[in-house]
Design a protein around this motif. Structure first.
Motif, mmCIF file in Angstrom:
data_model
loop_
_atom_site.group_PDB
_atom_site.id
_atom_site.type_symbol
_atom_site.label_atom_id
_atom_site.label_comp_id
_atom_site.label_asym_id
_atom_site.label_seq_id
_atom_site.Cartn_x
_atom_site.Cartn_y
_atom_site.Cartn_z
ATOM 1 N N GLU A 28 -12.124 1.567 -0.682
ATOM 2 C CA GLU A 28 -13.207 2.549 -0.725
ATOM 3 C C GLU A 28 -13.030 3.650 0.321
ATOM 4 N N ASP A 29 -12.192 3.400 1.318
ATOM 5 C CA ASP A 29 -11.917 4.405 2.344
ATOM 6 C C ASP A 29 -10.857 5.406 1.892
ATOM 7 N N ILE A 30 -10.289 5.166 0.716
ATOM 8 C CA ILE A 30 -9.237 6.033 0.174
ATOM 9 C C ILE A 30 -9.738 6.638 -1.134
ATOM 10 N N VAL A 31 -10.030 7.918 -1.109
ATOM 11 C CA VAL A 31 -10.531 8.608 -2.299
ATOM 12 C C VAL A 31 -9.382 9.401 -2.918
ATOM 13 N N LEU A 32 -8.964 8.969 -4.094
ATOM 14 C CA LEU A 32 -7.898 9.664 -4.821
ATOM 15 C C LEU A 32 -8.534 10.676 -5.767
ATOM 16 N N THR A 33 -8.120 11.926 -5.648
ATOM 17 C CA THR A 33 -8.730 13.006 -6.423
ATOM 18 C C THR A 33 -7.665 13.792 -7.174
ATOM 19 N N LEU A 34 -7.957 14.087 -8.428
ATOM 20 C CA LEU A 34 -7.055 14.897 -9.245
ATOM 21 C C LEU A 34 -7.355 16.366 -8.996
ATOM 22 N N GLU A 35 -6.367 17.095 -8.517
ATOM 23 C CA GLU A 35 -6.521 18.524 -8.263
ATOM 24 C C GLU A 35 -5.580 19.302 -9.175
ATOM 25 N N ARG A 90 -0.300 -1.820 -10.926
ATOM 26 C CA ARG A 90 0.367 -3.129 -10.999
ATOM 27 C C ARG A 90 -0.633 -4.280 -10.927
ATOM 28 N N HIS A 91 -1.704 -4.084 -10.156
ATOM 29 C CA HIS A 91 -2.661 -5.170 -9.941
ATOM 30 C C HIS A 91 -4.011 -4.930 -10.622
ATOM 31 N N GLY A 92 -4.067 -3.931 -11.496
ATOM 32 C CA GLY A 92 -5.295 -3.679 -12.239
ATOM 33 C C GLY A 92 -6.471 -3.298 -11.354
ATOM 34 N N LEU A 93 -6.230 -2.448 -10.368
ATOM 35 C CA LEU A 93 -7.267 -2.114 -9.393
ATOM 36 C C LEU A 93 -8.066 -0.860 -9.744
ATOM 37 N N PHE A 94 -7.675 -0.168 -10.812
ATOM 38 C CA PHE A 94 -8.434 1.013 -11.220
ATOM 39 C C PHE A 94 -9.518 0.622 -12.218
ATOM 40 N N LYS A 95 -10.663 1.254 -12.083
ATOM 41 C CA LYS A 95 -11.824 0.889 -12.892
ATOM 42 C C LYS A 95 -11.635 1.236 -14.358
ATOM 43 N N THR A 96 -10.966 2.353 -14.625
ATOM 44 C CA THR A 96 -10.777 2.808 -16.001
ATOM 45 C C THR A 96 -9.302 3.080 -16.264
ATOM 46 N N GLY A 97 -8.751 2.397 -17.261
ATOM 47 C CA GLY A 97 -7.369 2.647 -17.648
ATOM 48 C C GLY A 97 -6.397 1.601 -17.141
ATOM 49 N N GLU A 121 -14.106 -2.839 -2.392
ATOM 50 C CA GLU A 121 -14.229 -3.636 -1.166
ATOM 51 C C GLU A 121 -12.924 -4.337 -0.789
ATOM 52 N N TYR A 122 -11.924 -4.282 -1.652
ATOM 53 C CA TYR A 122 -10.643 -4.925 -1.357
ATOM 54 C C TYR A 122 -9.935 -4.191 -0.212
ATOM 55 N N PRO A 123 -9.128 -4.904 0.563
ATOM 56 C CA PRO A 123 -8.399 -4.253 1.657
ATOM 57 C C PRO A 123 -7.299 -3.330 1.142
ATOM 58 N N PHE A 124 -7.037 -2.296 1.900
ATOM 59 C CA PHE A 124 -5.934 -1.385 1.581
ATOM 60 C C PHE A 124 -4.602 -2.130 1.642
ATOM 61 N N VAL A 125 -4.440 -2.973 2.653
ATOM 62 C CA VAL A 125 -3.225 -3.785 2.781
ATOM 63 C C VAL A 125 -3.621 -5.253 2.656
ATOM 64 N N PRO A 126 -3.308 -5.887 1.531
ATOM 65 C CA PRO A 126 -3.669 -7.299 1.350
ATOM 66 C C PRO A 126 -2.706 -8.234 2.067
ATOM 67 N N ALA A 127 -3.172 -9.452 2.267
ATOM 68 C CA ALA A 127 -2.364 -10.456 2.960
ATOM 69 C C ALA A 127 -1.324 -11.051 2.018
ATOM 70 N N MET A 128 -0.222 -11.489 2.613
ATOM 71 C CA MET A 128 0.792 -12.236 1.880
ATOM 72 C C MET A 128 0.657 -13.702 2.264
ATOM 73 N N THR A 137 -2.542 -11.849 -1.721
ATOM 74 C CA THR A 137 -3.931 -12.233 -1.955
ATOM 75 C C THR A 137 -4.746 -10.959 -1.833
ATOM 76 N N LEU A 138 -5.039 -10.336 -2.960
ATOM 77 C CA LEU A 138 -5.572 -8.979 -2.980
ATOM 78 C C LEU A 138 -6.903 -8.820 -2.255
ATOM 79 N N SER A 139 -7.711 -9.857 -2.234
ATOM 80 C CA SER A 139 -9.035 -9.747 -1.621
ATOM 81 C C SER A 139 -9.041 -10.103 -0.137
ATOM 82 N N THR A 140 -7.894 -10.524 0.389
ATOM 83 C CA THR A 140 -7.802 -10.930 1.793
ATOM 84 C C THR A 140 -7.029 -9.888 2.593
ATOM 85 N N PRO A 141 -7.587 -9.414 3.701
ATOM 86 C CA PRO A 141 -6.887 -8.375 4.475
ATOM 87 C C PRO A 141 -5.691 -8.917 5.245
ATOM 88 N N ALA A 142 -4.647 -8.122 5.290
ATOM 89 C CA ALA A 142 -3.503 -8.465 6.131
ATOM 90 C C ALA A 142 -3.907 -8.315 7.594
#
Length: 209
Positions: A28-35, A90-97, A121-128, A137-142
């Motif tokens: 949520e701290d990373i906002v990707l915008t199409l320009e 790769r991990h299906g993290l986008f809401k649409t598409g 709410e998932y971490p930007f860098v997940p734990a291995m 582990t996508l929901s666990t922060p590194a």
């Protein structure tokens, strides 16, 4: 880390306590915008908010950095925008598409033209969980320890004579900044200090060698 000139602890959980408190960068701290008019990966811009910087983890005075794609095929492996897109798809993290075209077209259709995260709410860098197998582990922060051991191992494989540490990455970015022409950074030390998030310009001069 290099793209936004921050410390490793500014986006990773330092320890279990910080992980439990949520002191780490999230999607949520990373906002990707199409320009631009064309829905292409090259036209994606990231606005990254650094909420948990050193000494101000509980502050609301956050820095936000704008990051664009390099738009250069030779730099694909270090392009943060492309890395985020690959990670999300790769991990299906986008809401649409489920494909890049679908995700980009969905963003183009929105009023704010953003790519929405399915799990912000998932971490930007997940734990291995198993570094040898690369299982995420996508929901666990590194945590810091993972980055420390990874970069140390990278240095060993690359043949560095001295130990490569996490702060060496930030140090390299800082040295690149201080070598930029003055017309870009305005005042060398002051401009670099702002980019690095230093309150004291004397800390920045340490890199200006």
């Amino acid at each position: 880390m290099v793209a936004v000139d921050c410390r490793i602890g500014d986006f990773l959980a330092q320890d279990k306590h910080h992980a439990n408190k949520g002191f780490y960068m999230k999607l949520e701290d990373i906002v990707l915008t199409l320009e631009g008019d064309e829905p292409t990966a090259e036209n994606i811009t990231a606005f990254i908010t650094i909420k948990y910087e050193k000494r101000i983890k509980k502050s609301y005075n956050h820095r936000t950095r704008r990051v664009e794609s390099f738009k250069d095929a030779t730099l694909t492996t270090v392009d943060l925008i492309l890395m985020l897109l690959v990670h999300g798809l790769r991990h299906g993290l986008f809401k649409t598409g489920a494909t890049l075209d679908q995700v980009l077209m969905a963003a183009k259709a929105r009023g704010d033209r953003t790519l929405r995260w399915k799990y912000p709410e998932y971490p930007f860098v997940p734990a291995m969980t198993h570094p040898t197998a690369g299982t995420l582990t996508l929901s666990t922060p590194a945590r810091y320890k993972m980055a420390y051991s990874t970069i140390l191992r990278m240095g060993d494989i690359s043949g560095y004579l001295s130990r490569l540490l996490t702060h060496d990455i930030r140090r390299g970015a800082a040295k690149d900044l201080v070598r930029l022409p003055k017309e870009i950074m305005k005042a060398s030390d002051a401009g670099t200090a702002r980019a690095l998030g230093h309150n004291d310009i004397r800390s920045t001069r340490f890199y200006n060698i």
